[in-house]
Design a protein around this motif. Structure first.
Motif, PDB file in Angstrom:
ATOM      1  N   UNK A  69      -6.287  -4.735   9.972  1.00 49.35           N
ATOM      2  CA  UNK A  69      -6.559  -4.246  11.327  1.00 49.35           C
ATOM      3  C   UNK A  69      -7.763  -4.957  11.931  1.00 49.35           C
ATOM      4  N   UNK A  70      -8.751  -5.240  11.100  1.00 44.15           N
ATOM      5  CA  UNK A  70      -9.973  -5.907  11.564  1.00 44.15           C
ATOM      6  C   UNK A  70      -9.903  -7.425  11.399  1.00 44.15           C
ATOM      7  N   UNK A  71      -8.753  -7.934  10.976  1.00 43.22           N
ATOM      8  CA  UNK A  71      -8.533  -9.375  10.798  1.00 43.22           C
ATOM      9  C   UNK A  71      -9.632 -10.010   9.948  1.00 43.22           C
ATOM     10  N   UNK A  72      -9.982  -9.331   8.846  1.00 44.14           N
ATOM     11  CA  UNK A  72     -11.057  -9.842   8.002  1.00 44.14           C
ATOM     12  C   UNK A  72     -10.579 -10.905   7.024  1.00 44.14           C
ATOM     13  N   UNK A  73      -9.388 -10.737   6.485  1.00 38.05           N
ATOM     14  CA  UNK A  73      -8.840 -11.707   5.530  1.00 38.05           C
ATOM     15  C   UNK A  73      -7.386 -11.337   5.263  1.00 38.05           C
ATOM     16  N   UNK A  74      -6.571 -12.310   4.878  1.00 39.34           N
ATOM     17  CA  UNK A  74      -5.206 -11.974   4.484  1.00 39.34           C
ATOM     18  C   UNK A  74      -5.219 -11.301   3.114  1.00 39.34           C
ATOM     19  N   UNK A  75      -4.272 -10.407   2.905  1.00 41.60           N
ATOM     20  CA  UNK A  75      -4.184  -9.680   1.638  1.00 41.60           C
ATOM     21  C   UNK A  75      -2.857 -10.000   0.959  1.00 41.60           C
ATOM     22  N   UNK A  76      -2.942 -10.304  -0.332  1.00 45.89           N
ATOM     23  CA  UNK A  76      -1.762 -10.438  -1.182  1.00 45.89           C
ATOM     24  C   UNK A  76      -1.830  -9.285  -2.170  1.00 45.89           C
ATOM     25  N   UNK A  77      -0.766  -8.487  -2.209  1.00 47.90           N
ATOM     26  CA  UNK A  77      -0.742  -7.329  -3.086  1.00 47.90           C
ATOM     27  C   UNK A  77      -0.102  -7.654  -4.428  1.00 47.90           C
ATOM     28  N   UNK A  78      -0.633  -6.997  -5.451  1.00 52.50           N
ATOM     29  CA  UNK A  78      -0.106  -7.095  -6.815  1.00 52.50           C
ATOM     30  C   UNK A  78       0.416  -5.725  -7.214  1.00 52.50           C
ATOM     31  N   UNK A  79       1.531  -5.706  -7.920  1.00 52.24           N
ATOM     32  CA  UNK A  79       2.035  -4.431  -8.389  1.00 52.24           C
ATOM     33  C   UNK A  79       2.874  -4.610  -9.634  1.00 52.24           C
ATOM     34  N   UNK A  80       2.988  -3.543 -10.379  1.00 51.08           N
ATOM     35  CA  UNK A  80       3.862  -3.540 -11.554  1.00 51.08           C
ATOM     36  C   UNK A  80       5.252  -3.063 -11.150  1.00 51.08           C
ATOM     37  N   UNK A  81       5.389  -2.668  -9.907  1.00 50.05           N
ATOM     38  CA  UNK A  81       6.626  -2.060  -9.431  1.00 50.05           C
ATOM     39  C   UNK A  81       7.272  -2.938  -8.357  1.00 50.05           C
ATOM     40  N   UNK A  82       8.606  -2.999  -8.383  1.00 53.51           N
ATOM     41  CA  UNK A  82       9.301  -3.773  -7.362  1.00 53.51           C
ATOM     42  C   UNK A  82      10.223  -2.873  -6.540  1.00 53.51           C
ATOM     43  N   UNK A  83       9.853  -1.612  -6.405  1.00 55.48           N
ATOM     44  CA  UNK A  83      10.667  -0.661  -5.655  1.00 55.48           C
ATOM     45  C   UNK A  83      10.691  -1.032  -4.178  1.00 55.48           C
ATOM     46  N   UNK A  84      11.847  -0.867  -3.555  1.00 54.76           N
ATOM     47  CA  UNK A  84      12.029  -1.267  -2.167  1.00 54.76           C
ATOM     48  C   UNK A  84      11.100  -0.499  -1.221  1.00 54.76           C
ATOM     49  N   UNK A  85      10.875   0.795  -1.466  1.00 51.84           N
ATOM     50  CA  UNK A  85      10.001   1.557  -0.570  1.00 51.84           C
ATOM     51  C   UNK A  85       8.564   1.034  -0.605  1.00 51.84           C
ATOM     52  N   UNK A  86       8.108   0.608  -1.780  1.00 54.48           N
ATOM     53  CA  UNK A  86       6.764   0.014  -1.888  1.00 54.48           C
ATOM     54  C   UNK A  86       6.696  -1.310  -1.132  1.00 54.48           C
ATOM     55  N   UNK A  87       7.733  -2.110  -1.260  1.00 52.91           N
ATOM     56  CA  UNK A  87       7.780  -3.395  -0.561  1.00 52.91           C
ATOM     57  C   UNK A  87       7.772  -3.163   0.942  1.00 52.91           C
ATOM     58  N   UNK A  88       8.527  -2.167   1.415  1.00 52.84           N
ATOM     59  CA  UNK A  88       8.555  -1.855   2.848  1.00 52.84           C
ATOM     60  C   UNK A  88       7.195  -1.397   3.345  1.00 52.84           C
ATOM     61  N   UNK A  89       6.539  -0.523   2.582  1.00 50.66           N
ATOM     62  CA  UNK A  89       5.201  -0.061   2.961  1.00 50.66           C
ATOM     63  C   UNK A  89       4.217  -1.228   3.001  1.00 50.66           C
TER      64      UNK A  89
END
Length: 188
Positions: A69-89
């Motif tokens: 929201x504040x355009x501070x930096x791009x974010x790459x998320x890491x997760x142990x889960x590949x559930x579609x709802x998490x990807x959508x969020x």
């Protein structure tokens, strides 16, 4: 690249640091939760944030939303889960990448580089949009100032604009500032 790593598991942070540094990039800071991610992002101004999704206090998705929201930096998320709802969020939060653990070196750096490239492209688009908005506002002000002169002196739009332009050159001020002054005088 200057990277901020945020994960509540110290072994994962250590592995990520090793991969990033072995590829010639710098880890500027490490955090353990979303609250720290936001604070460290403001403090260290990293080029990119590599952050886990599931963390205590504030999860990675909400932290990514606030950082984005504040355009501070791009974010790459890491997760142990590949559930579609998490990807959508994650997508809705404005992240620039999504990696499934365990992360391999051949995935990590290209993903970070792609995310950073997209972030810079988006920043250029935001700047162009801001310029267009300023230009549109300037045109509205000039049009209003020209309209005031047209009405006051019963002259054409071209003549009114020429008078404003001449005054602008004489006073060595922008046409927009001359029109603003004219609008303020009439408003009083």
């Amino acid at each position: 690249m200057r990277v901020l790593i945020v994960d509540d598991e110290s072994l994962i942070r250590m592995d990520l640091r090793d991969i990033i540094e072995s590829c010639g990039h710098e880890v500027v800071a490490e955090g353990t939760n979303g609250v720290e991610a936001i604070k460290l992002c403001k403090e260290y101004k990293p080029d990119i944030v590599l952050m886990d999704v599931k963390m205590p206090e504030l999860d990675g998705i909400e932290a990514a939303r606030q950082i984005g929201f504040h355009h501070e930096a791009p974010v790459v998320l890491l997760t142990s889960y590949s559930q579609q709802d998490l990807i959508n969020k994650a997508r809705e939060s404005g992240v620039y990448g999504y990696l499934i653990k365990p992360v391999r070196e051949e995935q990590l750096v290209p993903t970070l580089e792609m995310a950073l490239g997209r972030y810079h492209s988006d920043a250029e688009l935001r700047e162009k949009m801001a310029e267009l908005e300023r230009s549109l506002e300037d045109r509205k002000i000039i049009q209003k100032g020209t309209g005031i002169l047209m009405e006051l002196y019963s002259i054409s739009e071209e003549e009114a604009y020429n008078r404003i332009r001449a005054l602008s050159m004489k006073k060595r001020d922008s046409i927009v500032n001359i029109c603003k002054a004219l609008i303020n005088q009439v408003s009083k």
